[in-house]
Design an enzyme around this catalytic site. Structure first.
Site, PDB file in Angstrom:
ATOM      1  N   GLY A 243       9.908   0.854  -9.283  1.00 29.96           N
ATOM      2  CA  GLY A 243      11.185   1.548  -9.493  1.00 29.96           C
ATOM      3  C   GLY A 243      11.208   2.892  -8.773  1.00 29.96           C
ATOM      4  N   CYS A 244      10.052   3.581  -8.757  1.00 25.25           N
ATOM      5  CA  CYS A 244       9.965   4.858  -8.024  1.00 25.25           C
ATOM      6  C   CYS A 244      10.091   4.592  -6.525  1.00 25.25           C
ATOM      7  CB  CYS A 244       8.616   5.543  -8.252  1.00 25.25           C
ATOM      8  SG  CYS A 244       8.149   5.712  -9.981  1.00 25.25           S
ATOM      9  N   LEU A 245       9.451   3.507  -6.083  1.00 30.54           N
ATOM     10  CA  LEU A 245       9.501   3.194  -4.652  1.00 30.54           C
ATOM     11  C   LEU A 245      10.929   2.923  -4.206  1.00 30.54           C
ATOM     12  CD1 LEU A 245       6.324   0.984  -4.078  1.00 30.54           C
ATOM     13  CD2 LEU A 245       6.589   3.436  -3.820  1.00 30.54           C
ATOM     14  N   GLY A 345       9.890  10.800  30.926  1.00 30.63           N
ATOM     15  CA  GLY A 345       8.785  10.708  31.874  1.00 30.63           C
ATOM     16  C   GLY A 345       7.551  11.405  31.327  1.00 30.63           C
ATOM     17  N   GLU A 369       5.257   2.843   1.952  1.00 28.55           N
ATOM     18  CA  GLU A 369       6.407   2.442   1.107  1.00 28.55           C
ATOM     19  C   GLU A 369       6.789   0.982   1.360  1.00 28.55           C
ATOM     20  OE1 GLU A 369       8.082   4.236  -1.101  1.00 28.55           O
ATOM     21  OE2 GLU A 369       7.606   6.334  -0.650  1.00 28.55           O
TER      22      GLU A 369
HETATM   23  P1  TGC Z   1       6.384  -9.170  -8.308  1.00 24.25           P
HETATM   24  O1  TGC Z   1       5.804 -10.248  -9.175  1.00 24.25           O
HETATM   25  O2  TGC Z   1       7.414  -9.532  -7.292  1.00 24.25           O
HETATM   26  O3  TGC Z   1       6.974  -8.012  -9.218  1.00 24.25           O
HETATM   27  C1  TGC Z   1       6.256  -7.451 -10.315  1.00 24.25           C
HETATM   28  C2  TGC Z   1       7.251  -6.812 -11.262  1.00 24.25           C
HETATM   29  O4  TGC Z   1       7.945  -5.751 -10.606  1.00 24.25           O
HETATM   30  C3  TGC Z   1       9.365  -5.998 -10.564  1.00 24.25           C
HETATM   31  N1  TGC Z   1       9.850  -5.519  -9.254  1.00 24.25           N
HETATM   32  C4  TGC Z   1      10.540  -4.382  -9.118  1.00 24.25           C
HETATM   33  N2  TGC Z   1      10.986  -3.489 -10.006  1.00 24.25           N
HETATM   34  C5  TGC Z   1      11.646  -2.410  -9.546  1.00 24.25           C
HETATM   35  N3  TGC Z   1      11.832  -2.200  -8.233  1.00 24.25           N
HETATM   36  C6  TGC Z   1      11.398  -3.073  -7.300  1.00 24.25           C
HETATM   37  N4  TGC Z   1      11.569  -2.827  -5.994  1.00 24.25           N
HETATM   38  C7  TGC Z   1      10.723  -4.241  -7.719  1.00 24.25           C
HETATM   39  N5  TGC Z   1      10.146  -5.298  -7.096  1.00 24.25           N
HETATM   40  C8  TGC Z   1       9.614  -6.065  -8.051  1.00 24.25           C
HETATM   41  C9  TGC Z   1       9.481  -7.479 -10.729  1.00 24.25           C
HETATM   42  O5  TGC Z   1      10.728  -7.841 -11.259  1.00 24.25           O
HETATM   43  C10 TGC Z   1       8.350  -7.764 -11.700  1.00 24.25           C
HETATM   44  O6  TGC Z   1       8.749  -7.341 -12.989  1.00 24.25           O
HETATM   45  P2  TGC Z   1       8.229  -8.119 -14.300  1.00 24.25           P
HETATM   46  O7  TGC Z   1       8.900  -7.396 -15.418  1.00 24.25           O
HETATM   47  O8  TGC Z   1       8.691  -9.551 -14.114  1.00 24.25           O
HETATM   48  O9  TGC Z   1       6.745  -7.987 -14.306  1.00 24.25           O
HETATM   49  O10 TGC Z   1       5.175  -8.404  -7.617  1.00 24.25           O
HETATM   50  P3  TGC Z   1       4.099  -8.926  -6.590  1.00 24.25           P
HETATM   51  O11 TGC Z   1       2.755  -8.664  -7.185  1.00 24.25           O
HETATM   52  O12 TGC Z   1       4.419 -10.298  -6.095  1.00 24.25           O
HETATM   53  O13 TGC Z   1       4.250  -7.895  -5.360  1.00 24.25           O
HETATM   54  C11 TGC Z   1       5.346  -7.879  -4.564  1.00 24.25           C
HETATM   55  C12 TGC Z   1       5.641  -6.418  -4.166  1.00 24.25           C
HETATM   56  C13 TGC Z   1       7.127  -6.257  -4.206  1.00 24.25           C
HETATM   57  C14 TGC Z   1       4.970  -5.478  -5.155  1.00 24.25           C
HETATM   58  C15 TGC Z   1       5.110  -6.090  -2.834  1.00 24.25           C
HETATM   59  O14 TGC Z   1       5.817  -6.888  -1.974  1.00 24.25           O
HETATM   60  C16 TGC Z   1       5.353  -4.676  -2.378  1.00 24.25           C
HETATM   61  O15 TGC Z   1       6.397  -4.034  -2.466  1.00 24.25           O
HETATM   62  N6  TGC Z   1       4.319  -4.155  -1.739  1.00 24.25           N
HETATM   63  C17 TGC Z   1       4.394  -2.883  -1.080  1.00 24.25           C
HETATM   64  C18 TGC Z   1       3.605  -1.833  -1.812  1.00 24.25           C
HETATM   65  C19 TGC Z   1       4.146  -0.477  -1.496  1.00 24.25           C
HETATM   66  O16 TGC Z   1       5.283  -0.295  -1.097  1.00 24.25           O
HETATM   67  N7  TGC Z   1       3.333   0.515  -1.702  1.00 24.25           N
HETATM   68  C20 TGC Z   1       3.773   1.855  -1.479  1.00 24.25           C
HETATM   69  C21 TGC Z   1       2.788   2.845  -2.000  1.00 24.25           C
HETATM   70  S1  TGC Z   1       3.484   4.460  -2.203  1.00 24.25           S
HETATM   71  C22 TGC Z   1       3.678   5.040  -0.656  1.00 24.25           C
HETATM   72  O17 TGC Z   1       3.497   4.387   0.301  1.00 24.25           O
HETATM   73  C23 TGC Z   1       4.120   6.444  -0.565  1.00 24.25           C
HETATM   74  S2  TGC Z   1       4.292   7.059   1.022  1.00 24.25           S
HETATM   75  C24 TGC Z   1       5.243   8.357   0.577  1.00 24.25           C
HETATM   76  C25 TGC Z   1       5.591   9.281   1.621  1.00 24.25           C
HETATM   77  O18 TGC Z   1       4.681   9.987   2.103  1.00 24.25           O
HETATM   78  O19 TGC Z   1       6.819   9.368   1.907  1.00 24.25           O
HETATM   79  P1  FAD Z   2      -2.462  -3.982   4.044  1.00 22.27           P
HETATM   80  O1  FAD Z   2      -1.738  -4.288   2.779  1.00 22.27           O
HETATM   81  O2  FAD Z   2      -3.914  -4.305   4.117  1.00 22.27           O
HETATM   82  O3  FAD Z   2      -1.705  -4.718   5.236  1.00 22.27           O
HETATM   83  C1  FAD Z   2      -2.288  -4.993   6.499  1.00 22.27           C
HETATM   84  C2  FAD Z   2      -1.327  -5.877   7.295  1.00 22.27           C
HETATM   85  O4  FAD Z   2      -1.155  -7.130   6.624  1.00 22.27           O
HETATM   86  C3  FAD Z   2       0.073  -5.265   7.403  1.00 22.27           C
HETATM   87  O5  FAD Z   2       0.596  -5.509   8.683  1.00 22.27           O
HETATM   88  C4  FAD Z   2       0.875  -6.022   6.364  1.00 22.27           C
HETATM   89  O6  FAD Z   2       2.251  -6.095   6.697  1.00 22.27           O
HETATM   90  C5  FAD Z   2       0.225  -7.393   6.421  1.00 22.27           C
HETATM   91  N1  FAD Z   2       0.378  -8.149   5.171  1.00 22.27           N
HETATM   92  C6  FAD Z   2      -0.074  -7.812   3.933  1.00 22.27           C
HETATM   93  N2  FAD Z   2       0.283  -8.740   3.038  1.00 22.27           N
HETATM   94  C7  FAD Z   2       0.961  -9.704   3.715  1.00 22.27           C
HETATM   95  C8  FAD Z   2       1.606 -10.919   3.347  1.00 22.27           C
HETATM   96  N3  FAD Z   2       1.640 -11.351   2.077  1.00 22.27           N
HETATM   97  N4  FAD Z   2       2.196 -11.636   4.319  1.00 22.27           N
HETATM   98  C9  FAD Z   2       2.192 -11.214   5.615  1.00 22.27           C
HETATM   99  N5  FAD Z   2       1.626 -10.072   6.019  1.00 22.27           N
HETATM  100  C10 FAD Z   2       1.015  -9.326   5.083  1.00 22.27           C
HETATM  101  N6  FAD Z   2       0.278   5.090  -0.938  1.00 22.27           N
HETATM  102  C11 FAD Z   2       0.439   5.697  -2.150  1.00 22.27           C
HETATM  103  O7  FAD Z   2       0.243   5.089  -3.202  1.00 22.27           O
HETATM  104  N7  FAD Z   2       0.840   7.006  -2.219  1.00 22.27           N
HETATM  105  C12 FAD Z   2       1.084   7.754  -1.113  1.00 22.27           C
HETATM  106  O8  FAD Z   2       1.452   8.935  -1.219  1.00 22.27           O
HETATM  107  C13 FAD Z   2       0.898   7.157   0.178  1.00 22.27           C
HETATM  108  N8  FAD Z   2       1.056   7.899   1.302  1.00 22.27           N
HETATM  109  C14 FAD Z   2       0.708   7.353   2.525  1.00 22.27           C
HETATM  110  C15 FAD Z   2       0.683   8.167   3.659  1.00 22.27           C
HETATM  111  C16 FAD Z   2       0.285   7.635   4.886  1.00 22.27           C
HETATM  112  C17 FAD Z   2       0.200   8.522   6.085  1.00 22.27           C
HETATM  113  C18 FAD Z   2      -0.040   6.260   4.987  1.00 22.27           C
HETATM  114  C19 FAD Z   2      -0.446   5.650   6.306  1.00 22.27           C
HETATM  115  C20 FAD Z   2      -0.008   5.460   3.868  1.00 22.27           C
HETATM  116  C21 FAD Z   2       0.341   5.990   2.627  1.00 22.27           C
HETATM  117  N9  FAD Z   2       0.303   5.205   1.448  1.00 22.27           N
HETATM  118  C22 FAD Z   2       0.491   5.797   0.217  1.00 22.27           C
HETATM  119  C23 FAD Z   2      -0.215   3.836   1.497  1.00 22.27           C
HETATM  120  C24 FAD Z   2       0.780   2.801   2.023  1.00 22.27           C
HETATM  121  O9  FAD Z   2       1.752   2.519   1.074  1.00 22.27           O
HETATM  122  C25 FAD Z   2      -0.018   1.568   2.430  1.00 22.27           C
HETATM  123  O10 FAD Z   2      -0.736   1.888   3.603  1.00 22.27           O
HETATM  124  C26 FAD Z   2       0.853   0.355   2.660  1.00 22.27           C
HETATM  125  O11 FAD Z   2       1.459  -0.075   1.450  1.00 22.27           O
HETATM  126  C27 FAD Z   2       0.099  -0.808   3.304  1.00 22.27           C
HETATM  127  O12 FAD Z   2      -1.106  -1.060   2.655  1.00 22.27           O
HETATM  128  P2  FAD Z   2      -2.463  -1.192   3.518  1.00 22.27           P
HETATM  129  O13 FAD Z   2      -2.559   0.000   4.398  1.00 22.27           O
HETATM  130  O14 FAD Z   2      -3.574  -1.447   2.560  1.00 22.27           O
HETATM  131  O15 FAD Z   2      -2.235  -2.447   4.449  1.00 22.27           O
END
Ligand code: TGC
Ligand code: FAD
Length: 390
Positions: A243-245, A345, A369
């Site tokens: 939800g935060c994401l 360039g 994200e």
């Molecule tokens: P899945 O089984 O699909 O879902 C688990 C539960 O979560 C609910 N849900 C959501 N709720 C709110 N918002 C959303 N976007 C939601 N997507 C799914 C879903 O309904 C379910 O709820 P419940 O009650 O049935 O349990 O989960 P999964 O394990 O299959 O995973 C799929 C998913 C969506 C988590 C994955 O595709 C994903 O999004 N992976 C990406 C992870 C990610 O974005 N990490 C970011 C880390 S933070 C970061 O990068 C900060 S950078 C910040 C900066 O510097 O700007």
């Molecule tokens: P992986 O999940 O290992 O992915 C590797 C490759 O595999 C990717 O190309 C991906 O698309 C692919 N892949 C993975 N799963 C699948 C699939 N099912 N099907 C097909 N392809 C797939 N996280 C936080 O929690 N908080 C933060 O503040 C934060 N800040 C960040 C700042 C920076 C500069 C960076 C680089 C990352 C940050 N992150 C943070 C982490 C970020 O969210 C993760 O890097 C990102 O979610 C990807 O995870 P990973 O790096 O482990 O790659």
């Protein structure tokens, strides 16, 4: 020269309220005055410029949509988006700091926290007195955060937290971290961890070629005693961090437009001034093709973000709609950055112009994200009903 001439090919300004324009222009002026002159140097030195924290708070970048009673700016979602756009026109790393503080730290405390937690943390986070970080990603669990192993045990009067988070924006200097961890039943909860708690450390990650003006690091927990009142009680499960994401990804969809605008604006100006073969390079069809496609893509991205903002304001935006905008707009920006860099360039590879910095930053933005691939799979699941993640 005014380095910030915002492209507005479809008169999208006509859709904005006076308040939207005031908020945007204040952010734009601040970025021009306080960020642009120092950001290249900060990125070259790989240092987060802490001197801008007060300015970020003043333009409302810390909690734009958090109610004023908690120190937030009390603005709508379109103002939030416009602030992110203007900040990222300066640098994606600065926008990251604002995204994390607002959507990943203040948002969960506001939405999932107790009234005491809101009162204790939100005003200090809104003013920038305290900085926050968000720990979801782990060394072995990035795209699949549900597999996390960071965990906490109930010891009666407190919890004990163990585990490690990697790639955490702001970690090296954060005062508080919102950390996602599993309880003994394997259920994910959010905990507020404060700097100074014994066993909690935040080593910095060095040698990044991207987002160099943003500090990234780890969060390490070795038997950290966390008071029970630091658990966020009002939501648990993976849906809580997701939800935060949703809120942060929405801001990135707008932010990426800012980076793209800055690249486009720089390349357009350069194309009118740089003479080769007796003509400005902008008079050659190949360069016009690049510029025409850039402005077309920026315009499409603006319309996507604006409509998504209206849906967010009405609380109708779905997670899948947000994924589409994050994915499209970041991809749009990174492609524009690559094309714009070539248009300059050799000059394009230097720090005299912002393009190469934007281009490298966007490599993080397209990964964090939710990666470009993950957002495609979210759209795929939404339209077909088939889960292709697993
Ligand atoms: P899945 O089984 O699909 O879902 C688990 C539960 O979560 C609910 N849900 C959501 N709720 C709110 N918002 C959303 N976007 C939601 N997507 C799914 C879903 O309904 C379910 O709820 P419940 O009650 O049935 O349990 O989960 P999964 O394990 O299959 O995973 C799929 C998913 C969506 C988590 C994955 O595709 C994903 O999004 N992976 C990406 C992870 C990610 O974005 N990490 C970011 C880390 S933070 C970061 O990068 C900060 S950078 C910040 C900066 O510097 O700007
Ligand atoms: P992986 O999940 O290992 O992915 C590797 C490759 O595999 C990717 O190309 C991906 O698309 C692919 N892949 C993975 N799963 C699948 C699939 N099912 N099907 C097909 N392809 C797939 N996280 C936080 O929690 N908080 C933060 O503040 C934060 N800040 C960040 C700042 C920076 C500069 C960076 C680089 C990352 C940050 N992150 C943070 C982490 C970020 O969210 C993760 O890097 C990102 O979610 C990807 O995870 P990973 O790096 O482990 O790659």
């Amino acid at each position: 020269p005014d380095l910030f001439e915002a492209p507005d090919y479809y008169n999208i300004d006509d859709l904005l309220s006076e308040e939207h324009k005031l908020v945007r222009d204040a952010a734009r002026d601040w970025v021009k005055r306080d960020v642009s002159p120092i950001i290249e140097d900060a990125a070259q030195k790989a240092e987060f410029p802490k001197s801008i924290i007060g300015g970020l708070a003043e333009i409302g970048a810390f909690g734009p949509y958090i109610p004023e009673e908690y120190g937030g700016a009390g603005l709508d979602q379109i103002s939030y988006g416009l602030i992110m756009q203007e900040i990222e026109r300066g640098d994606s790393g600065v926008r990251s700091t604002a995204s994390v503080q607002s959507s990943l730290v203040m948002y969960p405390i506001w939405k999932y926290g107790t009234e005491e937690q809101r009162q204790k943390y939100l005003p200090k986070l809104a003013s920038g007195e305290w900085m926050g970080s968000f720990g979801l990603t782990e060394p072995d669990h990035g795209s699949n955060p549900g597999g996390m192993t960071t965990n906490f045990k109930d010891m009666g009067d407190h919890y004990v937290l163990n585990g490690a988070k990697l790639w955490i924006s702001n970690s090296p200097f954060c005062n508080v971290a919102v950390v996602w961890a599993k309880n003994e039943e394997g259920r994910i909860h959010g905990l507020i961890v404060e700097r100074g708690m014994e066993g909690f450390s935040t080593p910095e990650t060095h040698n990044k070629w991207s987002l160099r003006a943003s500090a990234t690091g780890e969060l390490i927990f070795q038997d950290v005693k966390v008071p029970k009142e630091n658990l966020l009680p009002n939501k648990s499960g993976l849906g809580a961090p997701l939800g935060c994401l949703d809120s942060a990804r929405y801001g990135i969809a707008w932010g990426a437009i800012g980076a793209a605008m800055d690249c486009y604006d720089t390349a357009l100006r350069y194309s009118k001034e740089r003479i080769q073969f007796g003509k400005p390079i902008g008079a050659f069809q190949l360069q016009q093709k690049k510029l025409a496609e850039m402005i077309t893509e920026i315009t499409k991205a603006q319309l996507l973000a604006f409509r998504l903002g209206q849906l967010k304001n009405e609380d109708r935006a779905t997670s899948a709609q947000i994924s589409m905008a994050k994915r499209n707009n970041v991809d749009m920006a990174i492609k524009i950055a690559r094309e714009a860099r070539q248009m300059l360039g050799g000059m394009g590879i230097t720090g005299e112009y912002p393009i190469m910095r934007h281009m490298m930053n966007l490599e993080s933005v397209i990964t964090y994200e939710g990666t470009h691939d993950i957002h495609l799979l979210i759209t795929g699941l939404d339209i077909t009903g088939f889960n292709a993640f697993k």
